[in-house]
Design a protein around this motif. Structure first.
Motif, PDB file in Angstrom:
ATOM      1  N   ASP A 444       1.268  -0.916  -0.412  1.00 34.98           N
ATOM      2  CA  ASP A 444       0.099   0.044   0.222  1.00 34.98           C
ATOM      3  C   ASP A 444       0.206   1.668  -0.084  1.00 34.98           C
ATOM      4  O   ASP A 444       1.033   1.887   0.678  1.00 34.98           O
ATOM      5  N   ASP A 446       0.470   3.946  -0.704  1.00 33.19           N
ATOM      6  CA  ASP A 446       0.499   5.539   0.406  1.00 33.19           C
ATOM      7  C   ASP A 446      -0.532   5.684   0.935  1.00 33.19           C
ATOM      8  O   ASP A 446      -0.882   6.587   1.524  1.00 33.19           O
ATOM      9  N   ASP A 448      -3.600   4.430   1.988  1.00 36.74           N
ATOM     10  CA  ASP A 448      -4.367   4.553   1.948  1.00 36.74           C
ATOM     11  C   ASP A 448      -5.703   3.534   3.032  1.00 36.74           C
ATOM     12  O   ASP A 448      -6.508   3.460   2.496  1.00 36.74           O
ATOM     13  N   TYR A 450      -5.495   0.901   0.893  1.00 34.72           N
ATOM     14  CA  TYR A 450      -6.034   0.216  -0.698  1.00 34.72           C
ATOM     15  C   TYR A 450      -3.962  -0.681  -1.585  1.00 34.72           C
ATOM     16  O   TYR A 450      -4.000   0.073  -1.342  1.00 34.72           O
ATOM     17  N   ASN A 452      -1.734  -2.053  -3.958  1.00 36.97           N
ATOM     18  CA  ASN A 452      -1.008  -1.223  -5.165  1.00 36.97           C
ATOM     19  C   ASN A 452      -2.035  -1.479  -6.622  1.00 36.97           C
ATOM     20  O   ASN A 452      -1.988  -1.347  -7.429  1.00 36.97           O
ATOM     21  N   GLU A 455      -4.912   0.373  -6.679  1.00 39.69           N
ATOM     22  CA  GLU A 455      -5.134   1.902  -7.153  1.00 39.69           C
ATOM     23  C   GLU A 455      -4.957   1.389  -8.689  1.00 39.69           C
ATOM     24  O   GLU A 455      -5.212   2.227  -9.752  1.00 39.69           O
ATOM     25  N   ASN A 458      -8.337   0.689  -9.543  1.00 37.78           N
ATOM     26  CA  ASN A 458      -9.135   2.017 -10.060  1.00 37.78           C
ATOM     27  C   ASN A 458      -9.028   3.138 -10.452  1.00 37.78           C
ATOM     28  O   ASN A 458     -10.011   3.951 -11.528  1.00 37.78           O
ATOM     29  N   GLN A 467     -12.353   8.463  -8.344  1.00 39.60           N
ATOM     30  CA  GLN A 467     -10.576   8.479  -7.635  1.00 39.60           C
ATOM     31  C   GLN A 467      -9.956   9.053  -7.091  1.00 39.60           C
ATOM     32  O   GLN A 467     -10.781  10.060  -6.904  1.00 39.60           O
ATOM     33  N   ASP A 468      -8.986   8.462  -6.404  1.00 40.76           N
ATOM     34  CA  ASP A 468      -7.444   8.994  -5.408  1.00 40.76           C
ATOM     35  C   ASP A 468      -6.921   9.467  -5.917  1.00 40.76           C
ATOM     36  O   ASP A 468      -5.805   8.179  -7.054  1.00 40.76           O
ATOM     37  N   LEU A 471      -2.097   8.366  -6.624  1.00 40.09           N
ATOM     38  CA  LEU A 471      -1.323   7.741  -7.867  1.00 40.09           C
ATOM     39  C   LEU A 471      -1.115   8.125  -9.210  1.00 40.09           C
ATOM     40  O   LEU A 471      -2.665   8.292  -9.485  1.00 40.09           O
TER      41      LEU A 471
END
Length: 477
Positions: A444, A446, A448, A450, A452, A455, A458, A467-468, A471
């Motif tokens: 993970d 970052d 958060d 979720y 990798n 990420e 997503n 979305q975040d 990344l």
């Protein structure tokens, strides 16, 4: 039927009249119905997941399983990925149509299917020769399925009634999210739940063109989504496009609480949405949906119909902000319901419903047509035609896939290099500060919550889901 412009004028007029006093729930305000926080304060299955079961981890933290061919079974097949045990996150290094010989049974929990990771034209499931059981059967908990197409069809020489696209049933089937998929051409329901299924969300799917006359022994049987069973409960049906199904858009025939929020329903023959107490008394919250009569719709049928099969004392329907052919005046929500069933209408929603970000029906129309379905990595011609037909008001019931052009060819595409086979392309890993030489899918980077590989999956759908932004975007396909 009013023109699209006519519908817009109608809805705008209704919205402008403040005397209506409509209060629409939002994720930030908590809404007017005493909703609990989104996902109960837990990390959503993916950014933007809402509704019952939305906090499931799916296959988060499990091994990455790559579907590398279009075979019905064997190593590298989707069947092997879904029917194998253990926590797993399924990605795709191939695109095209998979002929399914018999139902794929998902009976081991904690699995995520990330159809958006396929290259080229994405993945379509089709009933192969001799298939009399349907496509996928979920009999377990904590499952996330996104961006697949379920198009059963009616194989030559096959007769029967159970060629559904997706079934979710049996005790122990719970905490499931079915999001951004496309379902069509089933012989019975395109999608169904049964028995003790609970805590399930159907969101942002296209559920369309159930086959009207195919192999079902009852004759006409074009159905959308069935929510039924003796103990089925806690269901969220939001932001889906239902089109060209004669009925069950959806049908609620189960006890417990069910949300039907911000869906678009077009060209129904029977009433669009049915509810029944055949298996107990449902409590249905029907909010901000946009019902549109189409070429096959009977103007004498109401948008919502009840089918009582026993005492009605605890059965309830709550209506708010819905638009349809029978709701053209202020305070006319009751007019959406068949007159003999209006005694079921209550003034307040069931308590404790999950929060779903909800907009007015007109806005839902635009957002659902712009974002629903398995449109990543590719919007196929079937979905594109359904969407355009809804916009133009020109859909029709389908007896066979050949009525609407048959099975489209899908561009093969080429998967991007992934040296360590961890489900993330080397170039994306480099941009994200990860290693292309070791499996770091479960990390993970970052912090958060979720992993990798989540990420990456997503990030592929930023165009159709929140979305975040921490990344990098995936490289252009």
């Amino acid at each position: 039927m009013p023109t699209r412009a006519g519908w817009r004028r109608l809805v705008s007029a209704v919205v402008a009249l403040s005397a209506f006093g409509l209060a629409i729930n939002t994720a930030t305000s908590g809404g007017a119905h005493g909703h609990v926080p989104s996902c109960g304060g837990h990390l959503p299955a993916f950014p933007g997941a809402e509704g019952y079961g939305c906090a499931t981890p799916g296959g988060r933290g499990g091994r990455v399983v790559t579907v590398s061919n279009l075979d019905d079974s064997g190593p590298g097949s989707l069947r092997r990925a879904l029917e194998s045990p253990g926590r797993r996150f399924v990605v795709f290094a191939v695109s095209g149509t998979i002929d399914v010989s018999s139902q794929i049974i998902v009976d081991d929990p904690y699995v995520t299917v990330a159809g958006q990771t396929a290259p080229g034209g994405g993945i379509t499931l089709r009933a192969g020769p001799g298939n009399v059981s349907g496509l996928v059967d979920v009999r377990t908990h904590d499952v996330v399925i996104r961006f697949l197409r379920f198009r059963a069809g009616a194989p030559d020489g096959v007769s029967g009634e159970n060629l559904d696209g997706l079934n979710i049933w049996e005790q122990g089937s719970h905490d499931i999210v079915i999001d951004h998929n496309s379902f069509s051409w089933a012989v019975d329901e395109n999608v169904s739940t049964w028995d003790d299924a609970r805590d399930i969300t159907f969101s942002w799917n296209i559920i369309a063109e159930g086959l009207r006359y195919a192999t079902h022994p009852e004759g006409e049987h074009s159905k959308g989504l069935l929510v039924s069973g003796d103990a089925t409960r806690n269901m969220s049906v939001h932001h889906n496009l239902f089109a060209d199904n004669t009925a069950r858009n959806p049908q609620i025939s189960a006890p417990g609480k069910v949300q039907v929020v911000n869906n678009v329903v077009f060209n129904y023959v029977d009433s669009a949405l049915q509810t029944s107490n055949a298996h107990g008394s449902p409590h249905v919250d029907i909010v901000g949906n946009y019902f549109i009569a189409g070429p096959d719709s009977d103007p004498d049928r109401y948008e919502i119909d009840g089918y009582p099969e026993g005492p009605q004392d605890t059965w309830s329907i709550h209506l708010e902000g819905n638009v349809g052919p029978h709701s053209r005046t202020i305070g006319s929500q009751r007019d959406l319901v068949t007159p003999e069933d209006r005694n079921l209408i209550v003034d307040t929603a069931p308590p404790g419903l999950p929060t779903i970000t909800t907009v007015r029906a007109e806005q839902a129309y635009d957002e659902v047509l712009a974002h629903a379905g398995a449109r990543v990595p590719y919007l196929d011609s079937v979905d594109a035609q359904v969407i355009e037909d809804v916009r133009q008001g020109r859909g029709r019931m389908v007896d066979d896939p050949s009525d609407v052009g048959g099975w489209p060819s899908l561009p093969a595409g080429k998967p991007r290099p992934d040296q360590d086979r961890d489900g993330m392309p080397d170039t994306w890993e480099a941009n994200a500060g990860l290693s292309a030489q070791r499996n770091d899918s479960g990390g993970d980077v970052d912090g958060d919550g979720y992993t990798n590989v989540e990420e990456y999956a997503n990030a592929l759908v930023r165009s159709v889901a929140p979305q975040d932004a921490d990344l990098p975007q995936p490289p252009a396909r």
